[in-house]
Design a protein around this motif. Sequence first.
Motif, PDB file in Angstrom:
ATOM      1  N   ALA A  95     -84.267  57.001 112.167  1.00 51.39           N
ATOM      2  CA  ALA A  95     -85.435  56.570 111.398  1.00 51.39           C
ATOM      3  C   ALA A  95     -85.806  57.602 110.346  1.00 51.39           C
ATOM      4  O   ALA A  95     -86.117  57.248 109.193  1.00 51.39           O
ATOM      5  N   ARG A  96     -85.783  58.890 110.704  1.00 51.31           N
ATOM      6  CA  ARG A  96     -86.094  59.947 109.742  1.00 51.31           C
ATOM      7  C   ARG A  96     -85.097  59.950 108.584  1.00 51.31           C
ATOM      8  O   ARG A  96     -85.481  60.098 107.427  1.00 51.31           O
ATOM      9  N   GLU A  97     -83.811  59.781 108.908  1.00 52.50           N
ATOM     10  CA  GLU A  97     -82.791  59.769 107.866  1.00 52.50           C
ATOM     11  C   GLU A  97     -82.953  58.548 106.962  1.00 52.50           C
ATOM     12  O   GLU A  97     -82.744  58.627 105.751  1.00 52.50           O
ATOM     13  N   PHE A  98     -83.326  57.418 107.530  1.00 53.20           N
ATOM     14  CA  PHE A  98     -83.504  56.188 106.747  1.00 53.20           C
ATOM     15  C   PHE A  98     -84.687  56.307 105.801  1.00 53.20           C
ATOM     16  O   PHE A  98     -84.654  55.824 104.679  1.00 53.20           O
ATOM     17  N   LEU A  99     -85.750  56.993 106.233  1.00 53.21           N
ATOM     18  CA  LEU A  99     -86.966  57.103 105.437  1.00 53.21           C
ATOM     19  C   LEU A  99     -86.929  58.217 104.391  1.00 53.21           C
ATOM     20  O   LEU A  99     -87.877  58.382 103.627  1.00 53.21           O
ATOM     21  N   LYS A 100     -85.842  58.978 104.342  1.00 52.60           N
ATOM     22  CA  LYS A 100     -85.729  60.050 103.333  1.00 52.60           C
ATOM     23  C   LYS A 100     -85.574  59.476 101.957  1.00 52.60           C
ATOM     24  O   LYS A 100     -85.030  58.519 101.668  1.00 52.60           O
TER      25      LYS A 100
END
Length: 100
Positions: A95-100
């Motif tokens: 999720a963190r990588e997707f929201l970058k």
Amino acid sequence: MSEKLLRVYKKFYIDEIKAHLLIYGDLGGSCAACQKMDIKLDTAHCPECKTEFKFIAFRNPRVHMPKILKLSEERPQVAIVDYEDFHRLTGEQKAREFLK
């Protein structure tokens, strides 16, 4: 005095775990690194990507408790990882990588 299993919390990098993890389900295991399926529990290296299994996560540890006990005696160098913790943390990482 009888020996029992006890959960111990230790800091790890999730990528380190994923790179050397065998996820064991009801019928067999899968390599977390390359997704190879039908890996036996006693296998030390992935037959596909040749990664060494330093960690094993059981999808349902209560059902596999006899296997976990046997594994802890036969291969004490392998750490048992809580699958739910691993699954939750990898989801957070995605999720963190997707929201970058």
